[in-house]
Design an enzyme around this catalytic site. Structure first.
Site, PDB file in Angstrom:
ATOM      1  N   ASN A 129       9.090   4.602   3.875  1.00 51.94           N
ATOM      2  CA  ASN A 129       8.807   4.193   5.252  1.00 51.94           C
ATOM      3  C   ASN A 129      10.082   3.616   5.869  1.00 51.94           C
ATOM      4  OD1 ASN A 129       6.153   3.865   3.718  1.00 51.94           O
ATOM      5  ND2 ASN A 129       5.477   3.507   5.801  1.00 51.94           N
TER       6      ASN A 129
ATOM      7  N   HIS B 224       8.479   7.300   8.680  1.00 56.98           N
ATOM      8  CA  HIS B 224       9.228   7.316   7.421  1.00 56.98           C
ATOM      9  C   HIS B 224      10.673   7.684   7.735  1.00 56.98           C
ATOM     10  CE1 HIS B 224       6.089   6.895   4.206  1.00 56.98           C
ATOM     11  NE2 HIS B 224       5.346   6.989   5.296  1.00 56.98           N
TER      12      HIS B 224
ATOM     13  N   ARG C  38       0.848  -1.191   0.000  1.00 55.87           N
ATOM     14  CA  ARG C  38       0.000   0.000   0.000  1.00 55.87           C
ATOM     15  C   ARG C  38       0.891   1.251   0.000  1.00 55.87           C
ATOM     16  NH1 ARG C  38      -0.791   4.749   2.406  1.00 55.87           N
ATOM     17  NH2 ARG C  38      -0.623   3.844   4.491  1.00 55.87           N
ATOM     18  N   ASP C  39       1.396   1.646   1.166  1.00 58.43           N
ATOM     19  CA  ASP C  39       2.258   2.837   1.246  1.00 58.43           C
ATOM     20  C   ASP C  39       3.479   2.655   0.343  1.00 58.43           C
ATOM     21  OD1 ASP C  39       3.332   5.244   2.104  1.00 58.43           O
ATOM     22  OD2 ASP C  39       3.043   4.839   4.216  1.00 58.43           O
TER      23      ASP C  39
ATOM     24  N   CYS D  17       3.765   9.268   0.586  1.00 58.95           N
ATOM     25  CA  CYS D  17       2.478   9.796   0.123  1.00 58.95           C
ATOM     26  C   CYS D  17       2.724  10.662  -1.110  1.00 58.95           C
ATOM     27  CB  CYS D  17       1.837  10.633   1.229  1.00 58.95           C
ATOM     28  SG  CYS D  17       0.360  11.479   0.659  1.00 58.95           S
TER      29      CYS D  17
HETATM   30  N1  COA Z   1     -13.039   4.643  -4.546  1.00 57.76           N
HETATM   31  C1  COA Z   1     -13.178   4.740  -5.888  1.00 57.76           C
HETATM   32  N2  COA Z   1     -13.551   5.865  -6.506  1.00 57.76           N
HETATM   33  C2  COA Z   1     -13.803   6.926  -5.736  1.00 57.76           C
HETATM   34  C3  COA Z   1     -13.680   6.893  -4.342  1.00 57.76           C
HETATM   35  C4  COA Z   1     -13.263   5.682  -3.755  1.00 57.76           C
HETATM   36  N3  COA Z   1     -13.081   5.567  -2.449  1.00 57.76           N
HETATM   37  N4  COA Z   1     -13.994   8.098  -3.848  1.00 57.76           N
HETATM   38  C5  COA Z   1     -14.308   8.872  -4.891  1.00 57.76           C
HETATM   39  N5  COA Z   1     -14.194   8.167  -6.044  1.00 57.76           N
HETATM   40  C6  COA Z   1     -14.424   8.628  -7.415  1.00 57.76           C
HETATM   41  C7  COA Z   1     -15.785   9.199  -7.624  1.00 57.76           C
HETATM   42  O1  COA Z   1     -16.687   8.189  -7.975  1.00 57.76           O
HETATM   43  C8  COA Z   1     -15.536  10.169  -8.741  1.00 57.76           C
HETATM   44  O2  COA Z   1     -15.428   9.451  -9.961  1.00 57.76           O
HETATM   45  P1  COA Z   1     -15.852  10.087 -11.373  1.00 57.76           P
HETATM   46  O3  COA Z   1     -14.928  11.267 -11.589  1.00 57.76           O
HETATM   47  O4  COA Z   1     -15.615   8.985 -12.337  1.00 57.76           O
HETATM   48  O5  COA Z   1     -17.289  10.495 -11.190  1.00 57.76           O
HETATM   49  C9  COA Z   1     -14.159  10.709  -8.444  1.00 57.76           C
HETATM   50  O6  COA Z   1     -13.517   9.697  -7.663  1.00 57.76           O
HETATM   51  C10 COA Z   1     -14.177  12.018  -7.684  1.00 57.76           C
HETATM   52  O7  COA Z   1     -15.008  11.866  -6.534  1.00 57.76           O
HETATM   53  P2  COA Z   1     -15.031  12.931  -5.360  1.00 57.76           P
HETATM   54  O8  COA Z   1     -15.942  12.452  -4.296  1.00 57.76           O
HETATM   55  O9  COA Z   1     -15.290  14.302  -5.959  1.00 57.76           O
HETATM   56  O10 COA Z   1     -13.590  12.821  -4.789  1.00 57.76           O
HETATM   57  P3  COA Z   1     -12.391  13.841  -4.906  1.00 57.76           P
HETATM   58  O11 COA Z   1     -11.947  14.030  -6.310  1.00 57.76           O
HETATM   59  O12 COA Z   1     -12.681  15.054  -4.083  1.00 57.76           O
HETATM   60  O13 COA Z   1     -11.258  12.978  -4.153  1.00 57.76           O
HETATM   61  C11 COA Z   1     -10.697  11.279  -2.534  1.00 57.76           C
HETATM   62  C12 COA Z   1     -11.371  12.601  -2.790  1.00 57.76           C
HETATM   63  C13 COA Z   1     -10.536  11.132  -1.044  1.00 57.76           C
HETATM   64  C14 COA Z   1     -11.534  10.168  -3.096  1.00 57.76           C
HETATM   65  C15 COA Z   1      -9.317  11.262  -3.267  1.00 57.76           C
HETATM   66  O14 COA Z   1      -8.644  12.438  -3.005  1.00 57.76           O
HETATM   67  C16 COA Z   1      -8.472  10.084  -2.837  1.00 57.76           C
HETATM   68  O15 COA Z   1      -8.777   8.934  -3.130  1.00 57.76           O
HETATM   69  N6  COA Z   1      -7.361  10.343  -2.143  1.00 57.76           N
HETATM   70  C17 COA Z   1      -6.505   9.293  -1.637  1.00 57.76           C
HETATM   71  C18 COA Z   1      -5.142   9.823  -1.437  1.00 57.76           C
HETATM   72  C19 COA Z   1      -4.226   8.740  -0.888  1.00 57.76           C
HETATM   73  O16 COA Z   1      -4.516   7.555  -0.822  1.00 57.76           O
HETATM   74  N7  COA Z   1      -3.042   9.192  -0.488  1.00 57.76           N
HETATM   75  C20 COA Z   1      -2.024   8.351   0.023  1.00 57.76           C
HETATM   76  C21 COA Z   1      -2.342   7.725   1.326  1.00 57.76           C
HETATM   77  S1  COA Z   1      -2.154   8.803   2.694  1.00 57.76           S
HETATM   78 ZN    ZN Z   2       3.242   6.540   5.224  1.00 56.75          ZN
END
Ligand code: COA
Ligand code: ZN
Length: 312
Positions: free
Chosen positions: A245, A205, A12-13, A236
């Site tokens: 990490n 990390h 994952r990370d 990240c």
């Molecule tokens: N799984 C799959 N798709 C997802 C989702 C999820 N958990 N959450 C949102 N989506 C999809 C939506 O369906 C939408 O799809 P579309 O454009 O095809 O309609 C799109 O993502 C945008 O949705 P929205 O609710 O507006 O989300 P956002 O663009 O504001 O993003 C997060 C918010 C949280 C979903 C996104 O920033 C994210 O996944 N971040 C993770 C970051 C990460 O893992 N960082 C490292 C670990 S710390």
């Molecule tokens: Zn981390």
């Protein structure tokens, strides 16, 4: 002998920041090998937006194909309700919810203010309703690469609000390696005082070379759970300057040498760690996989035998 519990986060990370997509088959095979090494937990993948983290777009398939070994918990990272639904569908053993204690990092990483994240995650906890254990990972607890200091009271405040919602565990993350041992000792003391009943995990990390020193400071403060990433991969993608990490095998090797019971078959783990450069296509920071354990000795050069004769 104190038992230390390791959560392996390489798939994952570790993988989320890698530029080249790692095939699903390779991820599944790696998790299966890790399952035989003695981990308490493996963070298999994340149910985030595939646009945000394209590397983990195959989360369902990976969760569906791994071989689940009894006694190992298979956890997944979840940022919102949609992610939680996908995680439950995939029969994850734990949901690891994530938000940042820094407003700027939360906006960069999760595209919403902290309070929106908190509300969304509180909704997830209500929806799960005790069916699956919940852990919450709080990012940037020792400093934000954009804001700088994150006051301990802010960290403790979010920890308290999640504890009040009945979560099983909290992971205190040093997302970009800004923590130092004295700071770790202070925060751990405060956390132990208030949240001793929860599973407390520390996530470091090694961005500035302080990773293992921080592990030691946390152990000395009574922490028995750590995240680590095989080979020292990780970071990240939405935290500027993020890098790997702590290397699981280096941390486990250190704690083993000190007499802690990590439950890990280090010989087997090192064999897996040595595959990492090939899997990611580049060198990795972990040191013990290259150097060998402190018990892996080298033959003395022939000249030493001659000198031993001479000086007899
Ligand atoms: N799984 C799959 N798709 C997802 C989702 C999820 N958990 N959450 C949102 N989506 C999809 C939506 O369906 C939408 O799809 P579309 O454009 O095809 O309609 C799109 O993502 C945008 O949705 P929205 O609710 O507006 O989300 P956002 O663009 O504001 O993003 C997060 C918010 C949280 C979903 C996104 O920033 C994210 O996944 N971040 C993770 C970051 C990460 O893992 N960082 C490292 C670990 S710390
Ligand atoms: Zn981390």
């Amino acid at each position: 002998m104190t038992r230390i519990y390791f959560n392996e986060v390489a798939t994952r990370d570790g993988f989320q920041i890698e530029p080249a997509f790692i095939p699903t088959d390779v991820k599944v095979a790696l998790v299966d090998e890790l399952s035989g090494c003695g981990y308490a937990k493996i963070e298999v993948t994340s149910f985030t937006s595939p646009k945000a983290i394209p590397m983990l777009r195959d989360a369902e398939e990976v969760m569906g194909r791994i071989r689940r070994v009894p006694g190992v918990e298979y956890t997944v990272l979840v940022p919102n309700l949609r992610g939680a639904e996908r995680a439950l569908e995939s029969r994850a053993d734990e949901l690891n919810l994530v938000m940042s204690t820094s407003e700027t990092h939360n906006l960069a990483n999760l595209r919403m203010p902290r309070e929106h994240s908190f509300a969304a995650l509180a909704e997830v906890i209500r929806m799960v309703d005790g069916r699956t254990p919940i852990n919450v990972s709080l990012s940037t607890c020792f400093g934000c690469p954009m804001e700088g200091e994150v006051p301990p009271d802010v960290v403790l405040g979010f920890a308290r609000r999640f504890a009040d919602l009945g979560v099983r565990g909290l992971t205190i993350c040093d997302t970009t390696g800004m923590a130092h041992p004295a700071q770790v000792a202070r925060l751990v003391e405060a956390l132990q005082k208030e949240f001793a009943a929860l599973q407390l995990t520390l996530h470091f990390h090694n961005t500035r070379g302080m990773g293992l020193a921080n592990v030691l400071a946390a152990v000395q403060g009574g922490i028995t759970r750590f995240d680590g990433s095989l080979g020292g991969l990780g970071g990240c993608p939405y935290a500027p300057g993020a890098s790997g990490n702590i290397s699981s095998e280096d941390a486990i090797h250190m704690l083993d040498a000190m007499g802690f019971d990590t439950g890990i078959d280090l010989h087997r783990l090192l064999a897996v760690a040595r595959q990492m450069p090939q899997i990611v296509g580049h060198d990795v920071p972990g040191q013990v996989a290259k150097a060998g354990r402190i018990t892996d000795l080298h033959p003395a050069p022939a000249s030493v035998a001659e000198l031993k004769e001479t000086f007899k």
